[in-house]
Scaffold this motif. Structure first.
Motif, PDB file in Angstrom:
ATOM      1  N   LYS A   1       0.850  -1.196   0.000  1.00 55.08           N
ATOM      2  CA  LYS A   1       0.000   0.000   0.000  1.00 55.08           C
ATOM      3  C   LYS A   1       0.885   1.246   0.000  1.00 55.08           C
ATOM      4  CE  LYS A   1      -3.707   1.291   2.845  1.00 55.08           C
ATOM      5  NZ  LYS A   1      -4.359   1.149   4.120  1.00 55.08           N
ATOM      6  N   ILE A   2       0.450   2.274  -0.696  1.00 54.39           N
ATOM      7  CA  ILE A   2       1.247   3.511  -0.686  1.00 54.39           C
ATOM      8  C   ILE A   2       0.337   4.675  -0.325  1.00 54.39           C
ATOM      9  CG2 ILE A   2       2.617   5.110  -2.107  1.00 54.39           C
ATOM     10  CD1 ILE A   2       3.689   2.667  -3.571  1.00 54.39           C
ATOM     11  N   GLU A   3       0.685   5.350   0.778  1.00 51.67           N
ATOM     12  CA  GLU A   3      -0.060   6.558   1.181  1.00 51.67           C
ATOM     13  C   GLU A   3       0.918   7.710   1.141  1.00 51.67           C
ATOM     14  OE1 GLU A   3      -1.540   6.140   5.167  1.00 51.67           O
ATOM     15  OE2 GLU A   3      -2.809   4.453   4.591  1.00 51.67           O
ATOM     16  N   LYS A   4       0.756   8.579   0.146  1.00 47.41           N
ATOM     17  CA  LYS A   4       1.733   9.674   0.032  1.00 47.41           C
ATOM     18  C   LYS A   4       1.350  10.842   0.941  1.00 47.41           C
ATOM     19  CE  LYS A   4       3.777   8.746  -4.390  1.00 47.41           C
ATOM     20  NZ  LYS A   4       4.049   9.233  -5.719  1.00 47.41           N
TER      21      LYS A   4
ATOM     22  N   TYR B   1      14.442  13.953   8.217  1.00 47.95           N
ATOM     23  CA  TYR B   1      14.101  12.665   7.593  1.00 47.95           C
ATOM     24  C   TYR B   1      13.214  12.892   6.382  1.00 47.95           C
ATOM     25  CZ  TYR B   1      16.580  10.767  11.355  1.00 47.95           C
ATOM     26  OH  TYR B   1      17.626  10.475  12.188  1.00 47.95           O
ATOM     27  N   SER B   2      13.350  12.011   5.403  1.00 47.72           N
ATOM     28  CA  SER B   2      12.588  12.184   4.160  1.00 47.72           C
ATOM     29  C   SER B   2      11.090  12.033   4.455  1.00 47.72           C
ATOM     30  CB  SER B   2      13.064  11.173   3.126  1.00 47.72           C
ATOM     31  OG  SER B   2      12.669   9.888   3.514  1.00 47.72           O
ATOM     32  N   ASP B   3      10.272  12.333   3.479  1.00 44.89           N
ATOM     33  CA  ASP B   3       8.827  12.420   3.700  1.00 44.89           C
ATOM     34  C   ASP B   3       8.154  11.103   4.098  1.00 44.89           C
ATOM     35  OD1 ASP B   3       8.269  15.124   3.285  1.00 44.89           O
ATOM     36  OD2 ASP B   3       8.383  14.899   1.105  1.00 44.89           O
ATOM     37  N   HIS B   4       8.742   9.982   3.633  1.00 42.79           N
ATOM     38  CA  HIS B   4       8.021   8.713   3.811  1.00 42.79           C
ATOM     39  C   HIS B   4       8.844   7.677   4.571  1.00 42.79           C
ATOM     40  CE1 HIS B   4       6.143  10.732   0.371  1.00 42.79           C
ATOM     41  NE2 HIS B   4       5.029  10.233   0.891  1.00 42.79           N
ATOM     42  N   MET B   5       8.158   6.634   5.013  1.00 47.76           N
ATOM     43  CA  MET B   5       8.846   5.482   5.620  1.00 47.76           C
ATOM     44  C   MET B   5       8.139   4.213   5.166  1.00 47.76           C
ATOM     45  SD  MET B   5       7.619   5.935   9.545  1.00 47.76           S
ATOM     46  CE  MET B   5       5.930   5.695  10.089  1.00 47.76           C
TER      47      MET B   5
END
Ligand code: PLP
Ligand code: COI
Length: 353
Positions: free
Chosen positions: A2-5, A25-29
């Motif tokens: 799943k990808i939740e931007k 830290y970058s936007d996503h994990m």
């Protein structure tokens, strides 16, 4: 997966001219859960806090392992990972030793590649800069008994990185404390290895040293590694690094330097190396260079080595005369796609793969 931007990127707050390791830290994990014997719920979501029971095993018994790797940009802003399979294999060696489940290759690699692709704007563009990537595995079961967890979480986060150490290091040969012992977990990236090094490192810092040069725990006569680095010594015209054993983390940078140096025609040796040899080399001038190497540190020269209260200076060679400088450039050139890749170490990250 799943990808939740994220709805609002934080990249506008990132100061790429003043990168401080681990500050932003970058936007996503990436997260994937291990429950009832299976991996499930892989997701990429906005970087943020995670919540676990206060009695999760990771907090009490330190069942936690991690990795450190980097993504680099070339001049055309193509993105490359460096030997990611080595990190995948090593986190599973660490997991196995800490009685944790093995992370499947597709979860590790797809999670990694998709995350870095989504956050590719966070990779700094300059030579020597990179996005430091931190995969980690933690025990999440909420039970207080001292036994391995049933449930785990595997995650990946990343932080823009510049030089980790900004100057040549003053090193102290440790004779009292140890980071690892034979039969233990020194060869893994177990979180506890780092926790236990903080106190002796703080004592060394108070004496004016940057890092400790660890020696074997039973006799303190054999060289192991330093801080978060493997070590190399240019002694009697040979580039020598202590042979990896179960006390030493087998570094991917170290392995790469061995291959590069050999290809460049240097005499290299992986062997047991004694404190006595190093001290003799310092006294006679036969030790021309000493440096540490690791993913975060890349290659960092040692300026002085201290033993039993005596500080020995390494020769103050110009940069262009140093093997460390030569090899660092060779390594960075491969990582930034500025040279051929004779060993097949670069992995190009496709866009929207
Ligand atoms: N030794 C220790 C204790 C480390 O933490 C590291 C850093 O990862 C290294 C050596 C170097 O390993 P690598 O080159 O794989 O980063
Ligand atoms: C790395 O070089 O990847 C490390 O693990 C260093 C880190 C502990 C800052």
């Amino acid at each position: 997966m799943k990808i939740e931007k994220t709805l609002q990127s934080r990249i506008v707050e990132m100061d790429f001219d003043h990168i401080v390791f681990g500050n932003q830290y970058s936007d996503h994990m990436f997260c994937s859960e291990f429950k009832n014997g299976e991996w499930k719920n892989s997701i990429i979501k906005p970087f943020g806090n995670i919540m676990f029971s206060p009695i999760s095993l990771v907090f009490h018994y330190g069942q936690a392992v991690f990795e450190g790797m980097k993504a680099y940009k070339d001049k055309n802003e193509e993105v490359f990972l460096f030997r990611p399979k080595e990190n995948f294999k090593r986190i599973n060696r660490s997991a196995n030793r800490l009685e944790m489940p093995i992370i499947p290759e597709d979860i590790f690699m797809n999670g990694l590649k998709k995350l870095i692709d989504i956050d590719r704007d966070w990779i700094p563009k300059n030579y020597g800069q990179s996005l430091y990537i931190r995969p980690f595995l933690i025990a999440t079961n909420g039970v207080l008994s001292a036994k391995p967890s049933q449930d785990y979480m595997f995650m990946i986060v990343s932080t823009p990185a510049d030089a980790y150490y900004k100057h040549p290091l003053k090193i102290k040969i440790e004779e009292k404390y140890s980071r690892s012992a034979s039969g233990g977990v020194g060869f893994t990236k177990a979180a506890g290895n780092y926790a236990s090094s903080f106190y002796p490192t703080r004592l060394a810092n108070e004496e004016g040293f940057d890092q400790i040069l660890w020696t074997d725990s039973s006799t303190h006569t054999m060289i192991e590694e330093s801080g978060t680095m493997n070590v190399f010594f240019y002694l009697k015209n040979k580039l020598i690094t202590p042979k990896a054993n179960d006390n030493i983390l087998s570094g991917i940078t170290c392995k790469s330097i061995l291959s590069l140096a050999e290809k460049e025609g240097f005499f290299v040796e992986e062997r047991n190396l004694s404190v006595a040899e190093i001290i003799e080399g310092l006294k006679t001038g036969n030790l021309k260079e000493a440096f540490g190497c690791g993913t975060a540190a890349v290659i960092n020269d040692f300026q002085t080595i201290s033993y039993k209260g005596n500080d020995f200076c390494l020769p103050n060679l110009a940069e262009e005369k140093r093997i460390s400088f030569y090899l660092k450039k060779k390594l960075l050139d491969i990582q930034h796609n500025l040279s051929d890749d004779p060993f097949g170490w670069r992995v190009k990250l496709k866009k929207n793969f």
